[in-house]
Design an enzyme around this catalytic site. Structure first.
Site, PDB file in Angstrom:
ATOM      1  CG  ASP A  44     114.234  14.594  76.983  1.00  0.00           C
ATOM      2  OD1 ASP A  44     113.649  15.499  77.608  1.00  0.00           O
ATOM      3  OD2 ASP A  44     115.457  14.610  76.736  1.00  0.00           O
ATOM      4  CE1 TYR A  49     120.534  16.466  74.516  1.00  0.00           C
ATOM      5  CE2 TYR A  49     118.393  15.424  74.345  1.00  0.00           C
ATOM      6  CZ  TYR A  49     119.372  16.005  75.111  1.00  0.00           C
ATOM      7  OH  TYR A  49     119.173  16.110  76.460  1.00  0.00           O
ATOM      8  CE  LYS A  79     116.052  18.222  77.537  1.00  0.00           C
ATOM      9  NZ  LYS A  79     116.345  17.118  76.613  1.00  0.00           N
ATOM     10  CG  HIS A 112     119.761  21.659  76.692  1.00  0.00           C
ATOM     11  ND1 HIS A 112     119.811  21.033  75.474  1.00  0.00           N
ATOM     12  CD2 HIS A 112     120.166  20.742  77.592  1.00  0.00           C
ATOM     13  CE1 HIS A 112     120.229  19.792  75.635  1.00  0.00           C
ATOM     14  NE2 HIS A 112     120.453  19.587  76.914  1.00  0.00           N
TER      15      HIS A 112
END
Ligand code: A2P
Length: 314
Positions: A44, A49, A79, A112
């Site tokens: 994930d 990120y 996302k 997200h």
């Protein structure tokens, strides 16, 4: 594997999270390769990120080492970040994520947060004047286009309340397969889970251990006395009790560890079950949500305050 009736592909029950405020890019790549060695197949990530490239590197290396025979063995989630949460920006955003990952498609693409941000690269904490409501119809239709074009196998949301999901369901041609939300014994998401199940949407729990060690994390799950007592009496770790509890709620989860022994421990939750009495004790743990959208912002505006109030739904 567990299925969302809205999704075309079952999702592995356990995924490895890659949101990290500690590890370098190379450490993330090495951690993912290690996770593949011990058996993880679902990873994930998210544009926000900054771990998509590290994951892409790890996939290439895993193929080279023969840890996996083909990309199809993996389930990859990424996302859409708020700076691309506008109808015409979604397609360029998924294409950028695919370039970062060096993949032709992802298995799951999620919105997200239900927030729109200004387009420039923003550092956290985000100034309140850069945060706006999302036009969910435009964005969801663009997410559907991503699936129709084969850039993702399925689409879903993250940090969405029942009201917002209901809104999507009122016009969606493709309903969300997944809603990924904070979930652990301290924030059990009972009503949201019931709502999602009724609508064929699968919950995926993030921060199942409280994201301890990350900037946004806390140690309340790993230090919870109820969980400690159960762990001691069953010869398990607190992490295993928390993850087993999530699994028994009929949902999937993403857990993060960059330590080989803890990675293995987190997969090793299937040969025992919680007793009725233990489940009752866990259900009585006082509920506290820890991860709010306001954690990312300098000062809340109405959009953020409203969203946090919605997410406090129990
Ligand atoms: P580490 O990478 O050193 O194992 P979450 O999945 O809720 O985001 O939590 C992740 C945090 O919990 C990481 O800091 C990770 O540290 C730690 N962690 C992961 N698995 C375990 C475990 N089995 N026991 C204790 N801490 C764990």
């Amino acid at each position: 594997m567990i299925s969302s009736s809205n999704g075309p592909r079952p999702i592995p029950l356990i995924g490895m999270g890659t949101a990290s405020s500690k590890e370098s890019g190379d450490q993330v790549t090495a951690g993912i390769i290690e996770a593949m060695k011990v058996g993880y197949r679902h990873f994930d990530t998210a544009a926000a990120y900054k771990t998509e490239k590290s994951l892409g590197e790890a996939i290439k290396e895993a193929l080279r080492l023969g840890l996996i025979k083909s990309r199809e063995e993996l389930f990859i989630t990424t996302k859409l970040w708020g700076n691309s949460a506008e109808g015409h920006l979604v397609l360029p955003a998924i294409k950028q994520s695919l370039r970062n990952l060096e993949l032709d498609y992802v298995d799951l693409y999620l919105i997200h947060w239900p927030l729109k941000l200004t387009q420039e690269e923003l550092k956290i904490p985000i100034p309140k004047e850069c945060i706006f409501p999302i036009n969910i119809k435009d964005v969801w239709e663009a997410m559907e286009e991503c699936q129709n074009l084969g850039l993702t196998k399925s689409i879903g949301v993250s940090n969405f309340s029942p009201t917002r999901i209901q809104d999507i369901l009122s016009f969606a041609k493709i309903p969300p397969a997944i809603n990924q939300v904070e979930m652990n014994p301290l924030w059990q998401q009972k009503k949201l889970n019931e709502f999602c199940k009724k609508n064929g949407i699968l919950l995926t729990g993030y921060s199942p251990l409280g994201a301890f060690g990350n900037a946004w994390g806390h140690n309340h799950v790993l230090e919870c006395d109820v969980l400690k007592d159960i762990a001691n009496s069953r010869g398990k770790t607190v992490a295993q009790v928390s993850l087993r509890w999530i699994y028994e709620q009929g949902v999937s989860f993403v857990v993060k560890s960059f330590n080989t022994e803890r990675m293995k421990q987190n997969l090793d939750i299937f040969d025992w079950s919680l007793t009725e009495e233990e489940l009752i004790k866990i259900s009585q743990i006082p509920q506290q949500k820890y991860i709010y959208s306001s954690l990312m912002v300098a000062e809340s505006n109405d959009v953020v305050t409203e969203l946090d109030a919605e997410l406090s739904f129990q």
